[in-house]
Design an enzyme around this catalytic site. Sequence first.
Site, short mmCIF file in Angstrom:
data_model
loop_
_atom_site.label_atom_id
_atom_site.label_comp_id
_atom_site.label_asym_id
_atom_site.label_seq_id
_atom_site.Cartn_x
_atom_site.Cartn_y
_atom_site.Cartn_z
N GLY A 12 -6.74 -31.29 -90.75
CA GLY A 12 -6.98 -31.38 -89.62
C GLY A 12 -6.42 -32.48 -88.96
O GLY A 12 -5.83 -33.56 -89.53
N LEU A 14 -7.72 -35.28 -86.93
CA LEU A 14 -8.14 -36.60 -87.30
C LEU A 14 -8.15 -36.85 -88.63
O LEU A 14 -8.20 -38.05 -89.12
CB LEU A 14 -9.93 -36.39 -86.67
N ASP A 37 -14.63 -25.32 -99.05
CA ASP A 37 -15.26 -24.63 -97.97
C ASP A 37 -16.57 -25.19 -97.77
O ASP A 37 -17.53 -24.98 -98.54
CB ASP A 37 -15.18 -23.20 -98.26
N ILE A 38 -16.78 -25.90 -96.58
CA ILE A 38 -17.94 -26.68 -96.34
C ILE A 38 -19.37 -25.53 -96.24
O ILE A 38 -20.30 -26.28 -96.23
CB ILE A 38 -17.87 -27.72 -95.25
N ALA A 61 -14.35 -28.72 -88.91
CA ALA A 61 -15.11 -28.26 -87.70
C ALA A 61 -14.41 -26.97 -87.19
O ALA A 61 -13.29 -26.59 -87.55
CB ALA A 61 -14.98 -29.23 -86.68
N ASP A 103 -18.26 -34.41 -76.72
CA ASP A 103 -18.67 -34.75 -75.40
C ASP A 103 -19.38 -33.42 -74.71
O ASP A 103 -20.00 -33.48 -73.95
CB ASP A 103 -17.44 -35.05 -74.68
N TYR A 126 -20.31 -23.28 -78.97
CA TYR A 126 -19.64 -24.64 -79.48
C TYR A 126 -20.50 -25.60 -79.19
O TYR A 126 -20.76 -26.47 -80.25
CB TYR A 126 -18.10 -24.60 -78.99
N LYS A 130 -22.21 -28.06 -82.01
CA LYS A 130 -21.98 -29.32 -82.45
C LYS A 130 -23.34 -30.32 -82.06
O LYS A 130 -23.58 -31.35 -82.88
CB LYS A 130 -21.09 -30.07 -81.20
N1 NAP Z 1 -9.83 -31.97 -81.09
C1 NAP Z 1 -10.58 -32.62 -80.15
O1 NAP Z 1 -10.16 -32.73 -79.06
C2 NAP Z 1 -11.99 -32.94 -80.39
C3 NAP Z 1 -13.02 -33.04 -79.21
C4 NAP Z 1 -14.30 -33.43 -79.68
C5 NAP Z 1 -14.77 -33.36 -80.84
N2 NAP Z 1 -13.92 -32.96 -81.92
C6 NAP Z 1 -14.43 -33.17 -83.16
O2 NAP Z 1 -13.54 -34.04 -83.95
C7 NAP Z 1 -13.43 -33.79 -85.38
C8 NAP Z 1 -12.09 -33.60 -85.73
O3 NAP Z 1 -11.48 -32.82 -84.75
P1 NAP Z 1 -9.99 -32.13 -85.29
O4 NAP Z 1 -9.38 -32.03 -83.70
O5 NAP Z 1 -9.48 -33.10 -86.15
O6 NAP Z 1 -10.30 -30.49 -85.90
P2 NAP Z 1 -9.02 -29.88 -86.30
O7 NAP Z 1 -7.59 -30.24 -86.32
O8 NAP Z 1 -9.27 -28.40 -85.49
O9 NAP Z 1 -9.15 -29.89 -88.08
C9 NAP Z 1 -10.48 -29.07 -88.47
C10 NAP Z 1 -10.17 -28.72 -89.83
O10 NAP Z 1 -11.40 -28.34 -90.48
C11 NAP Z 1 -10.95 -27.09 -91.03
N3 NAP Z 1 -12.09 -26.16 -91.53
C12 NAP Z 1 -12.30 -25.13 -90.64
N4 NAP Z 1 -13.34 -24.51 -91.13
C13 NAP Z 1 -13.83 -25.24 -92.58
C14 NAP Z 1 -14.59 -24.58 -93.57
N5 NAP Z 1 -15.46 -23.97 -93.43
N6 NAP Z 1 -14.52 -25.40 -94.52
C15 NAP Z 1 -13.69 -26.60 -94.71
N7 NAP Z 1 -12.54 -26.99 -93.74
C16 NAP Z 1 -12.77 -26.17 -92.56
C17 NAP Z 1 -9.76 -26.32 -90.55
O11 NAP Z 1 -9.14 -25.65 -91.45
P3 NAP Z 1 -8.13 -24.63 -91.12
O12 NAP Z 1 -7.01 -25.11 -90.60
O13 NAP Z 1 -7.87 -23.96 -92.47
O14 NAP Z 1 -8.80 -23.78 -90.06
C18 NAP Z 1 -9.21 -27.72 -89.92
O15 NAP Z 1 -8.15 -28.12 -90.91
C19 NAP Z 1 -14.54 -32.47 -85.43
O16 NAP Z 1 -15.80 -32.52 -85.72
C20 NAP Z 1 -14.41 -31.80 -84.14
O17 NAP Z 1 -15.32 -31.03 -83.54
C21 NAP Z 1 -12.81 -32.65 -81.71
#
Ligand code: NAP
Length: 286
Positions: A12, A14, A37-38, A61, A103, A126, A130
């Site tokens: 992902g 982050l 797979d979490i 996530a 947020d 969603y 969270k």
């Molecule tokens: N992006 C934002 O703007 C934002 C805003 C608020 C909060 N957040 C939070 O910040 C954190 C990091 O977000 P991010 O943007 O880096 O997320 P991201 O780029 O969407 O990455 C999430 C990763 O989780 C993996 N995933 C999904 N289901 C899974 C499972 N069952 N087991 C293991 N891995 C799994 C995905 O894999 P696949 O690629 O295979 O699907 C993906 O690689 C998360 O908690 C997110 O909710 C993000």
Amino acid sequence: MRQRVLVTGASGQLAGAISAVFSRDADVTPLDRAALDITDDRAVNDAVAAHRPDVVVNCAACNDVDGAESDPLRALDVNAFAVRGLARASAAAGATLVHYSSDFVFDGTASRPYTEDDRPNPQGVYAASKLLGEWFAAEAGRALVLRVESLFGAPDGWAGRKGSLGTLIAGIDAGREVPVFIDRTVTPSYILDVAEATRALVASGTASGLYHCVNTGACSWHDIALEIARLLGKPADLRPITLESVTLPARRPRYCALDNARLRAAGISMPAWQDALARYLASGLA
Ligand SMILES: NC(=O)c1ccc[n+]([C@@H]2O[C@H](COP(=O)([O-])OP(=O)(O)OC[C@H]3O[C@@H](n4cnc5c(N)ncnc54)[C@H](OP(=O)(O)O)[C@@H]3O)[C@@H](O)[C@H]2O)c1
């Protein structure tokens, strides 16, 4: 002794920054979804038992905000129930659990940045998933929950533009007309700054807690677009839109800037969002 750090959801946005920053002085094991797979509690227990991490950083996530409205179980499984499994495994191993929230747990009716003491009021599936994840994370002996928002940055540099902000950069860079909300206020979070703050918080030895972890300031998406255009030296062809003018399955909070009150109290400061954006864009122009 070097700490052992397990990173979930390792492919992902982050996660890449987390792995890069923690690797400076720790042994990092990044596990993507194929490796762990979490939502599989047994696999989580086995992975924690095998790697014996001091810190588990959960970057996995389900961020499909609109999709969650029609498939609530998927969001709940990944964002809530799986966090309980990670928390229990971390507790059994004596590991710190770092977990990220959003947020979106707020309803967006505020008129000043939300602090950690403000009451959440999620407006969609969603968002609720969270918030549940925050609560389940607390089952770890030491749980650090960091709320981030509007993440930007890519571990592989500027080319890997992701997220809403990445889409904005790509559109402005290409000279395309881009739609931007004029009535949504946010505080963007640069993944490298979030990763540095995470590392500092883990190292601080502070007990369990909930922290806002965003760059400093508050801005509309229109403000962000203008700043991107200024930094790129390109004209901005912006089409202002409002929340009322679009129909989306999930409600978006109108005002969701966050205040890092507890992070500041812990002695960890975050740069202004304009500074973070300038560093990110400079990394791609170099
Ligand atoms: N992006 C934002 O703007 C934002 C805003 C608020 C909060 N957040 C939070 O910040 C954190 C990091 O977000 P991010 O943007 O880096 O997320 P991201 O780029 O969407 O990455 C999430 C990763 O989780 C993996 N995933 C999904 N289901 C899974 C499972 N069952 N087991 C293991 N891995 C799994 C995905 O894999 P696949 O690629 O295979 O699907 C993906 O690689 C998360 O908690 C997110 O909710 C993000």
